[in-house]
Enzyme design. Structure first.
Site, mmCIF file in Angstrom:
data_model
loop_
_atom_site.group_PDB
_atom_site.id
_atom_site.type_symbol
_atom_site.label_atom_id
_atom_site.label_comp_id
_atom_site.label_asym_id
_atom_site.label_seq_id
_atom_site.Cartn_x
_atom_site.Cartn_y
_atom_site.Cartn_z
ATOM 1 N N HIS A 1 -2.157 -11.412 -6.868
ATOM 2 C CA HIS A 1 -1.984 -10.144 -6.388
ATOM 3 C C HIS A 1 -2.704 -8.894 -7.346
ATOM 4 O O HIS A 1 -2.151 -8.168 -7.758
ATOM 5 C CB HIS A 1 -0.663 -9.936 -6.187
ATOM 6 C CG HIS A 1 0.235 -10.691 -5.211
ATOM 7 N ND1 HIS A 1 -0.483 -10.978 -4.121
ATOM 8 C CD2 HIS A 1 1.270 -11.051 -5.095
ATOM 9 C CE1 HIS A 1 0.282 -11.754 -3.386
ATOM 10 N NE2 HIS A 1 1.532 -11.814 -3.825
ATOM 11 N N HIS B 1 3.657 -5.654 0.270
ATOM 12 C CA HIS B 1 4.588 -6.835 0.083
ATOM 13 C C HIS B 1 6.086 -6.595 0.309
ATOM 14 O O HIS B 1 6.867 -6.689 -0.663
ATOM 15 C CB HIS B 1 4.295 -7.249 -1.377
ATOM 16 C CG HIS B 1 4.383 -8.622 -1.653
ATOM 17 N ND1 HIS B 1 5.654 -9.398 -1.799
ATOM 18 C CD2 HIS B 1 3.631 -9.524 -2.225
ATOM 19 C CE1 HIS B 1 5.657 -10.492 -2.018
ATOM 20 N NE2 HIS B 1 4.361 -10.756 -2.147
ATOM 21 N N GLU C 1 2.943 -10.856 4.871
ATOM 22 C CA GLU C 1 1.664 -10.430 4.148
ATOM 23 C C GLU C 1 0.606 -10.396 4.933
ATOM 24 O O GLU C 1 -0.007 -11.280 5.004
ATOM 25 C CB GLU C 1 1.517 -10.632 2.891
ATOM 26 C CG GLU C 1 2.887 -10.565 1.949
ATOM 27 C CD GLU C 1 2.999 -11.818 0.907
ATOM 28 O OE1 GLU C 1 1.835 -11.849 0.107
ATOM 29 O OE2 GLU C 1 3.731 -12.376 0.775
HETATM 30 C C1 GLA Z 1 3.195 -13.738 -2.901
HETATM 31 C C2 GLA Z 1 3.118 -15.247 -3.362
HETATM 32 C C3 GLA Z 1 4.435 -15.805 -3.834
HETATM 33 C C4 GLA Z 1 4.901 -15.114 -5.013
HETATM 34 C C5 GLA Z 1 5.198 -13.888 -4.390
HETATM 35 C C6 GLA Z 1 5.980 -12.836 -5.399
HETATM 36 O O1 GLA Z 1 3.922 -13.865 -1.636
HETATM 37 O O2 GLA Z 1 2.540 -16.193 -2.364
HETATM 38 O O3 GLA Z 1 4.054 -17.141 -4.248
HETATM 39 O O4 GLA Z 1 4.184 -15.082 -5.885
HETATM 40 O O5 GLA Z 1 3.965 -13.006 -3.866
HETATM 41 O O6 GLA Z 1 6.940 -13.430 -6.137
#
Ligand code: GLA
Length: 386
Positions: free
Chosen positions: A144, A215, A351
């Site tokens: 991210h 997100h 997402e």
């Molecule tokens: C994303 C990832 C997860 C986790 C979340 C945040 O969606 O795929 O594995 O890291 O973000 O906690």
């Protein structure tokens, strides 16, 4: 004398009337002006960052009772109120009431994620013969956007109204290790047909990789319980299997006959604890589904439904895939709005994005952006009840 008195009274009355007219005119002008200012984003102060800079909160509303609050810190959707089937409006996303809580490194609640949403193996990729090194902030991989991704920066507000918020951000060359000065716009638009559209745009002055998403964690019960009774539908026949560090193995796997088949509305909890290797690796659902686009344009490709409230969130996207994450890392550590503890599987993220680790996977659709190109993607979340 009498005549003079009458004349004087007339003059006085005329003066008073015209004065009153002027007053009412200026009153209405003031009202008009202040409503302009009000509707110029319906802005309130959300809080101060450690360096004293102010972050604001903007309210978008429509005539059907949908209300979205977004802060320019991380472009975070802080709250999203939609009516249930009886017309009761409640907040259906996880998040906090105060900016200070967002500064405690929560797991991307409601935020814009970038420059690369999702994972890049070992935080390394090669572009035009040059290897770039990024932060390894998740099981030895990059996640991210790194330590200070787009979820943790203050965005500039370019435009704000009752229906639109346009944010921009300049991510400088080598910020978080990524090449190129990347100019990004994210535009939120709430429409009268109950849809929140998010448009993403970016340009660069050097070849780079980009994968932007949002997100938001949906909880259509408005935080009453976890999301295991929510039903999910995804127009997808293949998903992206991962290794134990959640990096794609490189193949695509058919969802047929697996707990990953959401071609019909299915309860998230129905198969989540089955003995399936991929479910074990993700500690639940934390995978990328390849979306079955017909045209490649903005198409409706999935939905989330919660039977008790009757709420439905449909999503349409131009993106090739969606990471469905069932909140498996939530453990009650964060207490959100209205004092609700965000326990295990309390939120569902949809997402929309490119596949994880695309910069290292030549068979996946490319996430490279070159200087003469414009990155443009859109995702729409549409709210209704049934
Ligand atoms: C994303 C990832 C997860 C986790 C979340 C945040 O969606 O795929 O594995 O890291 O973000 O906690």
């Amino acid at each position: 004398m009498k005549k003079i008195t009458v004349m004087l009274s007339l003059v006085l009355i005329t003066a008073l009337i015209s004065c009153d007219k002027t007053k009412s005119k200026s009153d209405s002008e003031t009202t008009k002006d202040s409503s302009k200012v009000e509707s110029a984003g319906n802005k309130t102060v959300f809080g101060k960052l450690p360096d004293g800079t102010e972050a604001d909160l903007y309210t978008l509303k429509n005539k059907n009772g949908i209300e979205v609050k977004i802060t320019n810190y991380g472009g975070i959707i802080v709250s999203l109120k939609t009516p249930d089937k009886s017309g009761k409006s409640e907040d259906i996303v996880l998040g906090f009431d105060s900016l200070s809580s967002y500064l405690q490194d929560p797991p991307y609640f409601g935020a814009i994620v970038g420059r690369y949403g999702n994972r890049i193996a070992k935080g390394k990729f090669t572009l035009d013969g040059k290897t770039y090194t990024l932060a390894q902030n998740n099981l030895g991989n990059h996640l991210h956007g790194g330590l200070k991704g787009f979820d943790k920066v203050l965005w500039t507000v370019e435009e704000a109204s009752d229906s639109t918020l346009k944010l921009s951000y300049l991510s400088k060359d080598l910020e978080e290790g990524y090449p190129g000065n990347l100019k990004v716009n994210v535009i939120y638009t709430l429409s009268e047909d109950n849809a929140l559209k998010i448009d993403y745009e970016a340009t660069t002055d050097k070849a780079t990789v980009v994968n932007l998403t949002n997100h938001t964690y949906f909880n259509l019960t408005a935080g009453k319980r976890d999301i295991l009774d929510h039903e999910l539908q995804l127009q997808s026949t293949q998903f992206v299997p991962v290794d134990k560090t959640l990096i794609p193995t490189g193949e695509l796997k058919s969802v047929k006959g697996t707990p990953f088949d959401f071609s019909k509305f299915t309860k998230i909890g129905a198969r989540i604890n089955e003995k399936d290797e991929q479910l074990k690796l993700g500690n639940g659902y934390d995978h990328c589904w390849v979306l079955d686009h017909k045209s490649g344009g903005l198409e409706t490709l999935g939905a989330l439904y919660e039977p008790e409230s009757g709420r439905v969130v449909e999503f349409a996207t131009t993106e090739p895939a969606v990471q469905f994450y069932s909140g498996n890392f939530l453990d009650g550590k964060f207490t959100g709005k209205a004092g609700v503890k965000y326990q295990f599987r309390y939120g569902a993220c949809l997402e929309t994005e490119h596949y994880p680790d695309s910069p290292n996977q030549p068979k996946f659709p490319t996430t490279v952006l070159k200087p003469n190109e414009v990155y443009k993607t859109s995702t729409v979340y549409k709210f209704s009840t049934k």
